[in-house]
Structures are given as structure tokens and as C-alpha cells.
Scaffold this motif. Structure first.
Motif, PDB file in Angstrom:
ATOM      1  N   ARG A 156     -13.826 -14.978 -69.244  1.00 34.48           N
ATOM      2  CA  ARG A 156     -15.161 -14.373 -69.127  1.00 34.48           C
ATOM      3  C   ARG A 156     -15.853 -14.848 -67.844  1.00 34.48           C
ATOM      4  O   ARG A 156     -16.524 -14.072 -67.154  1.00 34.48           O
ATOM      5  N   ASP A 157     -15.674 -16.124 -67.503  1.00 35.46           N
ATOM      6  CA  ASP A 157     -16.294 -16.659 -66.286  1.00 35.46           C
ATOM      7  C   ASP A 157     -15.622 -16.088 -65.042  1.00 35.46           C
ATOM      8  O   ASP A 157     -16.272 -15.889 -64.018  1.00 35.46           O
ATOM      9  N   VAL A 158     -14.329 -15.824 -65.157  1.00 36.41           N
ATOM     10  CA  VAL A 158     -13.606 -15.218 -64.032  1.00 36.41           C
ATOM     11  C   VAL A 158     -14.127 -13.794 -63.821  1.00 36.41           C
ATOM     12  O   VAL A 158     -14.427 -13.387 -62.697  1.00 36.41           O
ATOM     13  N   ALA A 159     -14.279 -13.055 -64.920  1.00 35.04           N
ATOM     14  CA  ALA A 159     -14.772 -11.673 -64.820  1.00 35.04           C
ATOM     15  C   ALA A 159     -16.184 -11.657 -64.238  1.00 35.04           C
ATOM     16  O   ALA A 159     -16.511 -10.823 -63.380  1.00 35.04           O
ATOM     17  N   VAL A 164      -9.160 -18.763 -50.291  1.00 32.93           N
ATOM     18  CA  VAL A 164      -8.427 -19.830 -50.988  1.00 32.93           C
ATOM     19  C   VAL A 164      -9.127 -20.098 -52.306  1.00 32.93           C
ATOM     20  O   VAL A 164     -10.352 -20.128 -52.377  1.00 32.93           O
ATOM     21  N   LEU A 165      -8.317 -20.277 -53.359  1.00 34.94           N
ATOM     22  CA  LEU A 165      -8.858 -20.702 -54.663  1.00 34.94           C
ATOM     23  C   LEU A 165      -8.328 -22.105 -54.946  1.00 34.94           C
ATOM     24  O   LEU A 165      -7.143 -22.376 -54.766  1.00 34.94           O
ATOM     25  N   VAL A 166      -9.222 -22.981 -55.414  1.00 34.35           N
ATOM     26  CA  VAL A 166      -8.821 -24.340 -55.780  1.00 34.35           C
ATOM     27  C   VAL A 166      -9.019 -24.523 -57.287  1.00 34.35           C
ATOM     28  O   VAL A 166     -10.096 -24.235 -57.823  1.00 34.35           O
ATOM     29  N   ALA A 217      -7.466 -14.317 -58.130  1.00 31.06           N
ATOM     30  CA  ALA A 217      -7.374 -14.680 -56.711  1.00 31.06           C
ATOM     31  C   ALA A 217      -6.167 -14.009 -56.061  1.00 31.06           C
ATOM     32  O   ALA A 217      -6.251 -13.514 -54.933  1.00 31.06           O
ATOM     33  N   LYS A 218      -5.047 -13.996 -56.766  1.00 30.03           N
ATOM     34  CA  LYS A 218      -3.838 -13.364 -56.205  1.00 30.03           C
ATOM     35  C   LYS A 218      -4.077 -11.872 -55.952  1.00 30.03           C
ATOM     36  O   LYS A 218      -3.657 -11.336 -54.932  1.00 30.03           O
ATOM     37  N   ARG A 219      -4.762 -11.232 -56.888  1.00 32.88           N
ATOM     38  CA  ARG A 219      -5.050  -9.792 -56.716  1.00 32.88           C
ATOM     39  C   ARG A 219      -5.864  -9.565 -55.445  1.00 32.88           C
ATOM     40  O   ARG A 219      -5.736  -8.543 -54.783  1.00 32.88           O
ATOM     41  N   ALA A 220      -6.714 -10.554 -55.104  1.00 33.47           N
ATOM     42  CA  ALA A 220      -7.562 -10.419 -53.910  1.00 33.47           C
ATOM     43  C   ALA A 220      -6.840 -10.901 -52.654  1.00 33.47           C
ATOM     44  O   ALA A 220      -7.416 -10.899 -51.568  1.00 33.47           O
ATOM     45  N   GLY A 221      -5.601 -11.364 -52.812  1.00 27.84           N
ATOM     46  CA  GLY A 221      -4.837 -11.809 -51.641  1.00 27.84           C
ATOM     47  C   GLY A 221      -5.136 -13.239 -51.218  1.00 27.84           C
ATOM     48  O   GLY A 221      -4.793 -13.650 -50.111  1.00 27.84           O
ATOM     49  N   ALA A 222      -5.783 -14.015 -52.092  1.00 27.71           N
ATOM     50  CA  ALA A 222      -6.123 -15.403 -51.740  1.00 27.71           C
ATOM     51  C   ALA A 222      -4.944 -16.335 -52.040  1.00 27.71           C
ATOM     52  O   ALA A 222      -4.081 -16.027 -52.858  1.00 27.71           O
ATOM     53  N   ARG A 223      -4.960 -17.499 -51.369  1.00 26.45           N
ATOM     54  CA  ARG A 223      -3.965 -18.538 -51.651  1.00 26.45           C
ATOM     55  C   ARG A 223      -4.479 -19.412 -52.784  1.00 26.45           C
ATOM     56  O   ARG A 223      -5.675 -19.736 -52.820  1.00 26.45           O
ATOM     57  N   VAL A 224      -3.598 -19.829 -53.666  1.00 22.75           N
ATOM     58  CA  VAL A 224      -4.014 -20.616 -54.833  1.00 22.75           C
ATOM     59  C   VAL A 224      -3.476 -22.045 -54.721  1.00 22.75           C
ATOM     60  O   VAL A 224      -2.266 -22.259 -54.627  1.00 22.75           O
ATOM     61  N   ALA A 241       3.430 -19.624 -61.996  1.00 26.03           N
ATOM     62  CA  ALA A 241       3.882 -18.449 -61.236  1.00 26.03           C
ATOM     63  C   ALA A 241       2.843 -17.982 -60.212  1.00 26.03           C
ATOM     64  O   ALA A 241       3.177 -17.297 -59.251  1.00 26.03           O
ATOM     65  N   ALA A 242       1.582 -18.345 -60.435  1.00 24.53           N
ATOM     66  CA  ALA A 242       0.517 -17.862 -59.543  1.00 24.53           C
ATOM     67  C   ALA A 242       0.086 -18.906 -58.513  1.00 24.53           C
ATOM     68  O   ALA A 242      -0.810 -18.652 -57.712  1.00 24.53           O
ATOM     69  N   VAL A 243       0.720 -20.083 -58.535  1.00 19.72           N
ATOM     70  CA  VAL A 243       0.305 -21.163 -57.641  1.00 19.72           C
ATOM     71  C   VAL A 243       1.087 -21.109 -56.325  1.00 19.72           C
ATOM     72  O   VAL A 243       2.304 -20.965 -56.325  1.00 19.72           O
ATOM     73  N   ASP A 244       0.370 -21.239 -55.208  1.00 14.71           N
ATOM     74  CA  ASP A 244       1.026 -21.292 -53.898  1.00 14.71           C
ATOM     75  C   ASP A 244       1.275 -22.727 -53.454  1.00 14.71           C
ATOM     76  O   ASP A 244       2.273 -23.015 -52.815  1.00 14.71           O
ATOM     77  N   ILE A 245       0.317 -23.593 -53.756  1.00 14.03           N
ATOM     78  CA  ILE A 245       0.430 -24.991 -53.307  1.00 14.03           C
ATOM     79  C   ILE A 245       0.030 -25.887 -54.473  1.00 14.03           C
ATOM     80  O   ILE A 245      -1.077 -25.758 -55.005  1.00 14.03           O
ATOM     81  N   ILE A 246       0.934 -26.780 -54.866  1.00 12.99           N
ATOM     82  CA  ILE A 246       0.576 -27.739 -55.916  1.00 12.99           C
ATOM     83  C   ILE A 246       0.323 -29.080 -55.235  1.00 12.99           C
ATOM     84  O   ILE A 246       1.045 -29.461 -54.316  1.00 12.99           O
TER      85      ILE A 246
END
Ligand SMILES: OC[C@H]1O[C@H](O)[C@H](O)[C@@H]1O
Length: 299
Positions: free
Chosen positions: A124-127, A138-140, A157-164, A180-185
Motif C-alpha cells: 500500500r505504501d509503495v502504491a 536508485v532504490l535503497v 523500481a524495476k518497472r521504472a528502470g531504477a537500480r535496486v 530476483a529484483a536486486v541489482d546490488i547487495i
């Protein structure tokens, strides 16, 4: 600051921190006299958001506090620090998140968090923060909120093309959907042990070995090794190891958050990963060499 510049979105925790300084951390069954205590606004998410702004980037925080004194203080702090907190939800009932950290005489600490309203964060907070996600570079994320909420944020974030970027702290193995949605751990040695499933020595070589294992599961894996430095390995085989800058240690509290805030801001500004890592390493060194903000109350 350019309000139309792509922003870093920090989705996650806000805590009211109580910092206690003693000569050592108490052992089981032991009571010891401390020297001082100090309130401070924190939470890994809150610290990272402030660090993003300090690094010169635009930051939008998505989080949750309760309608209590701690919550009001946390919101005021975000305002004071220049973090856009339009998407921090104020929940009536319950308590805001808080943490107690007990320091030893060396500048190191152990902490307990009580998550409170942070656990109410959800899809809900994401929406509700769709506009922020749509403009994110970038999303953190961190692990002080529910995994399901992190999944919703990462996918938006991925839908918007951001790095996670996922800071898997405290240590918790991400769900397959999140992984699966993480770019950098980003993990420290303790968290790396849990995620990599092998013992990790807190040294540059130990961090590199752990990052190699984690890079089999993530496009890029960063392992911090406290005062030793940081290692990064990408799935394409690039390896970067940077020794820590030697400084006089004052307080390690929030050092990882300063690192991540700078990393995110730098990547949002289109720096290469190696450049962003170098800047983040410097930001962490700067943070550990300065006193925590605010006044300590002597005992
Ligand atoms: O990384 C430090 C942070 O971890 C915990 O979340 C505390 O709230 C503190 O501010």
C-alpha cells in the motif's frame, strides 16, 4: 537542488535511537555503570536517506512512523535534513520504531531494534508513493521492514528502470522474489556469513571471498569488512577491493548507512561502480571519525 533530477528513493526503517556509552558492553548477568546516553534519529533507512542528501543527491523517503513523540521527532529530523518525506505514513496507534545501542570504550557497539510501525510498511505504501518510484534512479532497501514490502518496492523500481540496492541488514535471507529484483547487495561480514552460508573472516580477503560467492546470486555483491575495507564482485567477473582509510575511530554507529547513502547518490549521478565504491569508502571513514550528532547526557 534540482527538483527534477532523478532521485534516490529510500524505502525502509525509521528508528528513534538511544545510544548508551559504557566502558564495555555488559556480559550476561552483568550490570555496569555507563558514562552517558544520547538520543538520535536513526533507523538504517533514515540514516541512509540523510546520507544521500549529504552526498548532494535528491532523496525521497518512504516509511512509516506512529503518531507519537518519537514519530514526530523523526519526521522533523527528515525535514531538517532536507529529505522529502511526503511518503512517510503516520499510523495512528502503535509505536514508532526504536533502537538501543550499547557502545564499548573502543567506539564499537551492539544494538537491539524494536521495529514498531516499520513492520506496517506494505504494498500500500509503495502504491501511494508511485510518483516517487516513477522518478527514481536508485532504490535503497534494508531488512528492517517486511520482506513482502521490499518485494513490492523493488518491483516498482524495476518497472521504472531504477537500480535496486539491498542492504541485507539485519541479516535475513531475501525471498526469491526479492533476490530476483536486486541489482546490488550490500552486507557486512556477519550478514555475509548468513547469506553466503560460509564463515567469513573480517578482512579484505575474507570480504572478497564472500563477495565472490554472493555474486553467483546477484549482479553485484559488496561486502564491507569494518576497519579493513570493502570488496565488490560482479556477476560478470569484475573484482574491486578497497582498503579502509585509516582514521581515528570515534563511533562506528551508522557507518554502513553512510557508505550506502554515498553509494546510492553516486550511482544516481551516473558514476561507475568503482568510483561510487571509492566515494562510499571515504564517506564511511569520515563518518566513523566524527562524533554522533546531538548532545550526550552525562551519567
Ligand atoms: O545502522 C545503524 C542503525 O541501525 C539501527 O536501525 C539503528 O536504528 C541505527 O540508527
Amino acid at each position: 537542488m534540482n527538483q527534477s533530477a532523478p532521485a534516490v528513493v529510500v524505502f525502509g526503517s525509521l528508528h528513534y535511537d538511544i545510544i548508551v556509552r559504557g566502558p564495555a558492553r555488559p556480559r550476561k548477568g552483568e550490570t555496569i555503570a555507563g558514562q552517558s546516553w544520547q538520543p538520535k534519529c536513526g533507523g538504517k533507512g533514515g540514516n541512509q536517506a540523510v546520507a544521500v542528501v549529504e552526498a548532494g543527491a535528491r532523496c525521497v523517503m518512504v516509511g512509516a512512523v506512529a503518531a507519537d513523540d518519537f514519530g514526530r521527532t523523526l519526521l522533523q529530523n527528515l525535514d531538517d535534513q532536507g529529505v522529502d518525506r511526503r511518503f512517510v505514513r503516520v499510523i495512528s496507534g502503535g509505536s514508532s520504531g526504536m533502537s538501543v545501542a550499547i557502545f564499548d570504550g573502543e567506539g564499537d557497539y551492539g544494538a537491539v531494534i524494536v521495529s514498531g510501525s516499520n513492520l506496517m510498511l506494505s504494498e500500500r505504501d509503495v502504491a501511494a508513493a508511485q510518483d516517487a518510484f516513477a522518478a527514481a534512479a536508485v532504490l535503497v532497501l534494508q531488512n528492517e521492514v517486511p520482506d513482502a514490502a521490499n518485494v513490492a518496492a523493488a518491483q516498482a523500481a524495476k518497472r521504472a528502470g531504477a537500480r535496486v540496492i539491498l542492504n541485507a541488514a539485519p541479516g535475513r535471507i531475501p525471498s526469491p522474489a526479492l533476490a530476483a529484483a536486486v541489482d546490488i547487495i550490500v552486507v557486512n561480514a556477519i550478514e555475509a556469513e548468513l547469506l553466503a552460508g560460509v564463515p567469513v573472516v573480517e578482512s579484505l580477503q575474507g570480504a572478497l571471498a564472500a563477495a565472490r560467492i554472493l555474486s553467483r546470486s546477484y549482479p553485484a555483491a559488496i561486502v564491507t569488512a569494518g576497519g579493513e575495507g570493502v570488496a565488490c564482485v560482479t556477476a560478470s567477473g569484475e573484482e574491486i577491493a578497497i582498503a579502509a582509510i585509516k582514521v581515528k575511530l570515534v563511533s562506528t554507529h551508522g557507518a554502513g548507512d553512510a557508505f550506502i547513502g554515498m553509494l546510492a547518490a553516486s550511482l544516481a549521478g551516473d558514476d561507475l561502480l568503482a568510483v561510487a565504491l571509492d566515494k562510499a569508502n571515504r564517506a564511511a571513514a569520515e563518518l566513523v571519525s566524527r562524533p554522533l550528532p546531538g548532545a550526550a547526557i552525562a551519567g
